[in-house]
Design a protein around this motif. Sequence first.
Motif, short mmCIF file in Angstrom:
data_model
loop_
_atom_site.label_atom_id
_atom_site.label_comp_id
_atom_site.label_asym_id
_atom_site.label_seq_id
_atom_site.Cartn_x
_atom_site.Cartn_y
_atom_site.Cartn_z
N ARG A 186 0.84 -1.25 -0.64
CA ARG A 186 -0.07 -0.19 -0.03
C ARG A 186 1.16 1.32 0.40
O ARG A 186 1.25 1.21 1.16
CB ARG A 186 -0.80 0.16 1.27
CG ARG A 186 -1.84 0.85 0.97
CD ARG A 186 -2.71 1.24 2.14
NE ARG A 186 -1.92 2.20 3.12
CZ ARG A 186 -2.97 2.27 4.25
NH1 ARG A 186 -4.44 1.81 5.11
NH2 ARG A 186 -2.56 3.53 5.46
N GLU A 187 1.14 1.30 -1.50
CA GLU A 187 1.73 2.70 -1.26
C GLU A 187 0.96 4.00 -1.10
O GLU A 187 -0.08 4.56 -0.95
CB GLU A 187 2.23 3.43 -2.76
CG GLU A 187 3.37 2.39 -3.42
CD GLU A 187 3.16 1.98 -4.52
OE1 GLU A 187 2.34 2.66 -5.51
OE2 GLU A 187 4.15 1.68 -5.35
N ILE A 188 2.11 5.44 -0.90
CA ILE A 188 1.84 6.47 0.79
C ILE A 188 1.84 7.72 -0.61
O ILE A 188 3.14 7.84 -0.59
CB ILE A 188 0.73 6.79 1.63
CG1 ILE A 188 2.42 6.80 2.06
CG2 ILE A 188 0.29 5.43 2.55
CD1 ILE A 188 2.61 6.47 4.03
N ASP A 189 1.71 8.66 -0.45
CA ASP A 189 2.18 9.86 -0.94
C ASP A 189 3.14 10.85 -0.34
O ASP A 189 2.36 11.12 1.23
CB ASP A 189 1.35 11.24 -2.04
CG ASP A 189 0.75 10.29 -2.76
OD1 ASP A 189 1.37 10.02 -3.88
OD2 ASP A 189 -0.81 10.65 -3.27
N LEU A 190 4.06 10.54 -0.32
CA LEU A 190 4.83 11.09 1.09
C LEU A 190 5.59 12.51 0.65
O LEU A 190 6.01 12.99 1.72
CB LEU A 190 6.94 10.17 1.61
CG LEU A 190 6.97 8.63 1.20
CD1 LEU A 190 8.11 8.71 1.02
CD2 LEU A 190 6.03 8.85 2.31
N VAL A 191 5.05 13.05 -0.65
CA VAL A 191 4.88 14.54 -0.34
C VAL A 191 4.29 14.70 -1.28
O VAL A 191 4.44 13.75 -2.58
CB VAL A 191 7.08 14.49 -1.61
CG1 VAL A 191 7.46 15.90 -2.24
CG2 VAL A 191 8.20 14.21 -0.28
N PRO A 192 3.81 16.05 -1.27
CA PRO A 192 2.50 16.93 -1.77
C PRO A 192 3.04 17.08 -3.68
O PRO A 192 3.94 16.81 -4.26
CB PRO A 192 2.40 18.13 -1.83
CG PRO A 192 3.72 18.05 -0.46
CD PRO A 192 4.41 16.72 -0.44
N SER A 193 2.69 16.85 -4.63
CA SER A 193 2.10 16.25 -6.35
C SER A 193 2.81 17.78 -6.02
O SER A 193 3.53 18.06 -7.26
CB SER A 193 0.80 16.25 -6.83
OG SER A 193 0.24 17.93 -6.34
N ASP A 194 2.64 19.19 -5.98
CA ASP A 194 3.63 20.03 -6.32
C ASP A 194 5.07 20.26 -6.03
O ASP A 194 5.54 20.88 -6.99
CB ASP A 194 2.53 22.28 -5.57
CG ASP A 194 2.53 21.53 -4.28
OD1 ASP A 194 2.90 20.93 -4.00
OD2 ASP A 194 2.62 22.75 -3.37
N TYR A 197 6.45 18.17 -8.22
CA TYR A 197 6.88 18.65 -9.89
C TYR A 197 8.07 19.64 -9.27
O TYR A 197 9.19 19.96 -10.82
CB TYR A 197 5.88 19.49 -10.54
CG TYR A 197 6.03 20.03 -11.22
CD1 TYR A 197 5.73 20.16 -12.73
CD2 TYR A 197 6.31 21.83 -11.05
CE1 TYR A 197 5.98 20.89 -14.10
CE2 TYR A 197 7.13 22.71 -12.69
CZ TYR A 197 6.18 21.74 -13.39
OH TYR A 197 6.40 22.49 -15.30
N ASP A 198 8.44 20.27 -8.07
CA ASP A 198 9.28 21.38 -8.79
C ASP A 198 10.71 20.59 -8.13
O ASP A 198 12.24 20.72 -9.13
CB ASP A 198 9.71 22.06 -7.52
CG ASP A 198 8.80 23.45 -7.46
OD1 ASP A 198 8.36 23.19 -8.44
OD2 ASP A 198 8.02 23.71 -6.34
N LEU A 199 10.99 19.22 -7.69
CA LEU A 199 11.71 18.65 -6.56
C LEU A 199 12.22 17.15 -8.62
O LEU A 199 13.89 17.69 -8.84
CB LEU A 199 11.35 17.41 -6.01
CG LEU A 199 11.59 17.95 -5.04
CD1 LEU A 199 10.51 16.60 -3.94
CD2 LEU A 199 12.78 18.22 -3.77
N ARG A 200 11.12 17.86 -9.28
CA ARG A 200 11.90 16.29 -10.38
C ARG A 200 12.33 17.95 -11.80
O ARG A 200 13.60 17.44 -11.99
CB ARG A 200 10.53 15.74 -10.83
CG ARG A 200 11.31 15.63 -12.92
CD ARG A 200 9.60 14.85 -12.69
NE ARG A 200 9.88 14.50 -14.36
CZ ARG A 200 10.14 12.69 -14.32
NH1 ARG A 200 10.13 11.79 -13.72
NH2 ARG A 200 10.46 12.20 -15.85
N SER A 201 11.61 19.06 -11.49
CA SER A 201 12.28 20.09 -12.03
C SER A 201 13.79 20.20 -11.60
O SER A 201 14.54 20.49 -13.05
CB SER A 201 11.81 21.48 -12.24
OG SER A 201 10.44 21.38 -12.76
#
Length: 645
Positions: A186-194, A197-201
């Motif tokens: 059961r995966e959970i989101d550790l970091v919000p999507s916005d 996006y910044d981390l990936r950028s």
Amino acid sequence: MEPPEDKRTPLDEAEGIILRWDSTASEEAREKMIFDSDRNEVDRYLQAVDEIQRSLSSTTINNESSSSSNSNSNSDESGLNSTIRIAMARLEDEFRNILLSHTAPLEAESMSFSSDPSSSTHSHGQVDDHEDEGEHDQGLKLDLNMSLKLAEQREEREEGEGEGGDSVADGAGSSRSSYRTTSSIREIDLVPSDAIYDLRSIAERMIAAGYLRECIQVYGSVRKSAVDASFRRLGIEKLSIGDVQRLEWDQLEAKIRRWIRAAKVCVRVLFASEKKLCEQIFENLGTDIDDACFVETVKGPAIQLFNLFEAISISRRSPEKLFKILDLHDALMVLIPDIDVVFEAKTAESIRIQAAEILSRLAEAARGILSEFENAVLREPSRVPVPGGTIHPLTRYVMNYISLISDYKQTLIELIVSKPSSGTRYGSDPTTPDMEFADELEGKTPLALHLIWVIVILQFNLEGKSKHYKDTSLAHLFMMNNVHYIVQKVKGSPELREMIGDDYLKKLTGKFRQAATNYQRATWVRVLYCLRDEGLHVSGSFSSGVSKSALRERFKSFNAMFEDVHRNQAQWLVPDAQLREELRISISEKLLPAYRSFLGRFRTHIESGKHPENYIKYSVDDLETAVLDFFEGYPVSQHIRRRSS
């Protein structure tokens, strides 16, 4: 002096933006974070980095294609490299700051997605490990004082199973229909999507600029701290294999319960979610970068988690450790499919291999303990007879132990795979019992044969212990008590009874009934012999009738024998109330009619003489009352309580 606005190139503007956020040159830049600023500022900075990178790539290509040295080009490239280093340092700080801003241990609801396995799996706190370092090679020792604890542990487990819920050791025991279930990840989101996006950028630009190692290091250091915090919340300590092996067994038991619960949460939630986060940030940014980041983050914690499993798998063997070993084996067995999914990357292969090897060692340790337990039961050396012929601690210990073993039927059926062939005899040594695998044992699992064999060698040991009683009657009573206890334990466990089978149970029932018969013969034949007619009648040419002197001696002998039996056997103990009552009834059914008949035939001969009370001391009711004193386990007066004068 900066060129006028209209004369500045995109590259000049980009460099200006980068330098304005140089934290080594500007106090304002040190105090503020770009990604905490206006979104337009974030976009401008990222575009500036892209512009510098494009210019740097173009300059590099031009220099490589130029055949002659160009000092201006080299100077430009050097300046751009300096600017990109400043930008990468800044992005590294921003990357770290975003990660830290969204780093927290798992929330309670994430860690409690199933019931506590300490209450729903085999939660048997085991017997203390009192082995000395050098005792392992001499066979296992049994701590017979701990059998009650084993019984309590089984009760705990049964209560826990009644609560239901998702157990770590899914399917442990006969009711475990979901053994080796499919993944429960059961995966959970550790970091919000916005923030993703910044981390990936940022990651895209750092990797493009050749700063992959720095990016992975920053990511790993922050996320490892988050994993460590979750570990602490789960109660997982940083213990090496050596640390674990130095712990006392009592301390280790509590940790095992926590570790089993934590293992499920870590694999199915924590590690799976960390893997998802790595994929969200790094997937498709380069070959296996997301896997590399994931392994960098969780390899250490995963090894830390498995250290306890591994330490137990290679620790000194003792019977009391078996059930915790099986708990760990079950937990790991159920988690193996999830481990294979979460750690599927080639870079994580060592973790998969470690888990599989630990599982194999746990299985081998369990098999070894079962084998050595047989020898420990056979050789258990106590020679001091238990007072009153009651149940021996060895009997309680062994039967509680094999009752627990039967609770792990599904696991052990798979672990014990070598079935003796028909006609095989256990115990070729003349000091061990033989057990022919007769027709009624055919078709039984190796585990069932193992349990039957343990019961056989337990009886063999008990027969040896019975010989230490000086009183033959007490020796028979001892065997009756102990075999009856064995029968009751088998009947009380549906799993054990199913494996043992009714045929062998009937044999056991016959054994304790035969012991009861042997006791009665050894005790009461000589007492009842006093109530026979032979030797009392006299006949001759002048007279015929009853010899009063012989009759007086017969009554005196009966009184003395019965009083001796009463005095001794009131101190003997039959702990099972129903068996005690059955035995008293059986005695009464033989004794009272015989005494009533004898008294009825010969009372008048005694009462017509002097001092009849010296010979007829007891009524039938007195004897009936006296029989109620038998097998209570407490001393009574030599004199029988009389209900009549």
